[in-house]
Structure formats: C-alpha cells, structure tokens
Design an enzyme around this catalytic site. Structure first.
Site, PDB file in Angstrom:
ATOM      1  N   ARG A 193       0.682  -1.331  -0.027  1.00 59.88           N
ATOM      2  CA  ARG A 193      -0.085  -0.043  -0.181  1.00 59.88           C
ATOM      3  C   ARG A 193       1.160   1.278   0.044  1.00 59.88           C
ATOM      4  O   ARG A 193       0.669   2.219   0.744  1.00 59.88           O
ATOM      5  CB  ARG A 193      -0.927   0.081   1.301  1.00 59.88           C
ATOM      6  CG  ARG A 193      -1.966  -1.005   1.458  1.00 59.88           C
ATOM      7  CD  ARG A 193      -3.059  -1.057   0.174  1.00 59.88           C
ATOM      8  NE  ARG A 193      -4.144  -1.922   0.288  1.00 59.88           N
ATOM      9  CZ  ARG A 193      -4.009  -3.137   0.016  1.00 59.88           C
ATOM     10  NH1 ARG A 193      -2.813  -3.850  -0.295  1.00 59.88           N
ATOM     11  NH2 ARG A 193      -4.933  -3.964   0.430  1.00 59.88           N
ATOM     12  N   SER A 206     -10.044  -0.356   4.278  1.00 55.40           N
ATOM     13  CA  SER A 206      -9.189  -0.781   5.275  1.00 55.40           C
ATOM     14  C   SER A 206      -8.891   0.756   5.933  1.00 55.40           C
ATOM     15  O   SER A 206      -8.106   1.384   5.085  1.00 55.40           O
ATOM     16  CB  SER A 206      -8.108  -1.552   4.953  1.00 55.40           C
ATOM     17  OG  SER A 206      -8.560  -2.756   4.554  1.00 55.40           O
ATOM     18  N   GLU A 265      -3.855   3.413   6.717  1.00 56.43           N
ATOM     19  CA  GLU A 265      -3.792   3.138   5.057  1.00 56.43           C
ATOM     20  C   GLU A 265      -4.238   4.423   4.449  1.00 56.43           C
ATOM     21  O   GLU A 265      -3.997   5.031   3.459  1.00 56.43           O
ATOM     22  CB  GLU A 265      -4.456   1.876   4.592  1.00 56.43           C
ATOM     23  CG  GLU A 265      -4.309   1.540   3.380  1.00 56.43           C
ATOM     24  CD  GLU A 265      -5.196   0.650   2.893  1.00 56.43           C
ATOM     25  OE1 GLU A 265      -5.317  -0.583   3.204  1.00 56.43           O
ATOM     26  OE2 GLU A 265      -5.693   1.060   1.887  1.00 56.43           O
TER      27      GLU A 265
END
Ligand code: EPU
Length: 339
Positions: A165, A239, A335
């Site tokens: 990510r 997320s 994230e």
C-alpha cells in the site's frame, strides 16, 4: 473555460463523507483544463490537492488551496501481441469499471482487484491490492504531470518504488505529480490467482472447476459484499489501517501468547498480522463512539453512520491505536491518507 469555485464543500466527493470545505475547487476533464488549473494555483500562490474517487482519504475541515477533482476519461489498447496486451486508462476512470472492461475484452490479470473503490489514478499511489494480487504485478508505466513545472514524465514500475500500500507518490514525491494515465500489461490467456483466502474454495463450492474471469470477479464481489460495507450505503474508506509487519522474534512472542492469531508470512523473517484481528481482540470491533465505529463484520473498516466530523474520526483512530499498542505492543499505521 475551466470553472473554479470558491469555498466549495467536498463532503460528497469522499466515501467517508466527513464535512470538509476547499478554499478553491475545480473539476478537470482533460489535459488543457488541468494546465489551466495549475496556472491558476501558481498565479494565486495556492497549494494543489488532487482528488480522485475520494475512497481512501480523510479530509480535514478546511483544505487550504485548490482541490482538483480528476474526471479524465478514456481507456485504450496501446499494444498487443500473442501473449500480452498493454492497456492505458485515464486516471479519472473508475477503477472497477476499468477492471470490468478488461474482463469483457478477455485481458487477464486484474480480476482479484475488482470492486476496489476509487479511480485509476489512485491505484499506483496506493499500490492497491486484494486476494494476493497488487497493482504492481500488472503495472507497466504511468504518465504524470509535474505540478511545479507543468512538464510530463513517464514512470516505470521501478521508478514508482512500490511497497505494501505504498509508492514514491506517498513519500518523496507526495503532492508533486498529477498522474494522468496508467498503463497495465495484461495476459491474453487466463492465469488466475485463486490460492489466496476463500476465492478458490468459494468457486469449488459453486461447482465451478474451470472458472472464467467473469466467475472470478463475481465470486470476489460476493466475498467482498459479505464482509465489507458498501461505501455508498454506509460511508467508509476501506481498510483504515495497514496490517502491521513484525519480525520473527515479535511474531514468536505474540504467537506463544495468542496461538489462534492469524498471520501471513512475507519472507523468512517478516510476518503480517491482520489489523482487523488486533482491533477485534482489543475490544473495539462494533463499538460506537458518536456517529463512528469500527465495522462489526470487519474491524479494520471505520464507518460513519452520518454527520461525523474529521475530529470524531481522528478520536476513534487514536483510541484504536492506543488499545492495540496497550494489548499487543504494536503500532498501527493508517492506510487512509489524512489530509
Ligand atoms: N479478522 C478478524 N477480525 C476482523 C477482521 C479480520 O479476526 O474483524 C481476521 C480474519 O478472520 C482473517 C484475517 O483477520 O483471519 C484477515 O482478514 P481479511 O481476509 O478480511 O483481510 P485483511 O487483512 O483484513 C486485507 C486488505 C484488504 C483486502 C483483503 C483481502 C489491508 C490493510 N487490507 O484485509 O484491502 O480486501 O486483505 O485481500 O491489507 C483495502 O486496502 O482497503 C482493503 C479492503
């Protein structure tokens, strides 16, 4: 002529739907409009902030500067041979629409990334991933415009410094470039990755032995819908945290204490521990704090029941981090991009 609005609400442009206002706001649909927006920001000495699908951001109450909403459209095949095809998509395209296009045209590789919200332009910034596949696995190159100079630059996969990510666009080059197209290299013959999680099992349960790409995306849609809230019904940003990576010693210490702890081994000395599990064990799954809570079916997703402020979201984020740190000694990192 580009329309630039003053004191414009951004609330409807993000999937988390917290209230936020931009000093200046413009929607760009092509390169000329983008260059016009850059010139405006330069003349007014304003910072530029690019907004794609708004599915991975938490915006603060006011955004100082010019917010550019990217709506550049277009998908085309740029090269084809017997085994590979290069497909270029404009950065304002909806990511899942792009995946559907590749499935319809029998270009293989992006199936597992179906139904990730957001735009094509955000995909390399985040190096989006799901079910054992990341964008970097199919990435070929991207074209971007330097917001300082207006010059164009091509980035290879290597230039992008992809990580979990993560990419150079979240680090050294944060805020520097406007990505305007992304080119992926896809296969002309299927080579599905079904080993991760429940995809293979779900297909077997349906009695599908030789799945088509359509079977794969349909199954992914079913799995995702059973766990993840639809942001258009229950506002969220996917997320909220990354799964923390720990070394072998930390992993062993935790495993002795929590033998049921799920984990993914990354290499010989690195393990990922699911943040959703950590948050659940820390007692915060489904607990409500005003209009926000960690989702009851997947504790990694922070949901907004309506009307939450960025401050309320940040308070819950701090609570989650503290609870996980106290119980497991691990630091969670976001994230979602906090702006
Ligand atoms: N788990 C719990 N409690 C929870 C949530 C999860 O115990 O509340 C456990 C599950 O039982 C499972 C493990 O944690 O054993 C992993 O859960 P899951 O398979 O749902 O995946 P994840 O690690 O939580 C990651 C990505 C998702 C991606 C899925 C599927 C990150 C931060 N998230 O989630 O990506 O869809 O894997 O590949 O890496 C996103 O980035 O926005 C996103 C949704």
């Amino acid at each position: 002529m580009l329309k630039i609005e003053k004191k414009h609400s951004l609330t409807k442009y993000t999937t988390l739907k917290v209230s936020s206002t931009a000093d200046y706001f413009a929607i760009v649909k092509n390169k000329n409009e983008l260059l016009e927006a850059i010139a405006f920001a330069r003349a007014k000495k304003q910072l530029i902030f690019i907004l794609g699908g708004g599915s991975n951001v938490l915006l603060s109450k006011t955004i100082k500067g010019l917010v550019i909403k990217n709506e550049m459209q277009g998908i085309k095949v740029v090269e084809k041979n017997k085994s590979l095809v290069l497909v270029e998509a404009s950065s304002g395209e909806i990511w899942s629409k792009f995946v559907s296009y590749t499935v319809e045209n029998k270009f293989y590789g992006l199936e597992n990334l179906f139904l990730i919200y957001g735009t094509v332009g955000a995909a390399p910034v985040q190096n989006i991933g799901a079910y054992g596949v990341e964008l970097k696995d199919c990435f070929h190159h991207l074209s971007a415009i330097d917001l300082k100079t207006g010059n164009e630059k091509i980035f290879s996969a290597n230039d992008c410094r992809f990580g979990y990510r993560d990419s150079i666009f979240k680090n050294k080059l944060k805020g520097r470039y406007f990505i305007y197209s992304v080119t992926v290299a896809l296969l002309r013959k299927p080579d599905f990755k079904l080993g991760y999680g429940s995809i293979g099992e779900a297909l077997k349960l349906k009695g599908i032995k030789k799945p088509t790409a359509y079977d794969v995306i349909k199954t992914i849609e079913e799995i995702r819908n059973s766990k993840l809230p639809n942001p258009f019904i229950l506002p969220n940003a996917g997320s909220f945290f990354k799964n923390p990576e720990v070394n072998l010693q930390t992993f062993k210490n935790l495993f002795v204490k929590y033998p049921d702890m799920p984990s993914f081994q990354i290499n010989r000395s690195k393990f990922k521990i699911p943040a959703g599990w950590l948050i659940e064990q820390a007692g915060l799954k489904g607990k409500k704090f005003g209009p926000v809570r960690m989702y009851e079916k997947q504790a990694l997703i922070l949901v907004n029941e309506g009307g939450a402020s960025s401050k309320q979201v940040l308070n819950l984020v701090a609570k989650v981090k503290l609870a996980v740190k106290k119980k497991f000694g691990l630091d969670l990192s976001e994230e979602v991009n906090i702006i």
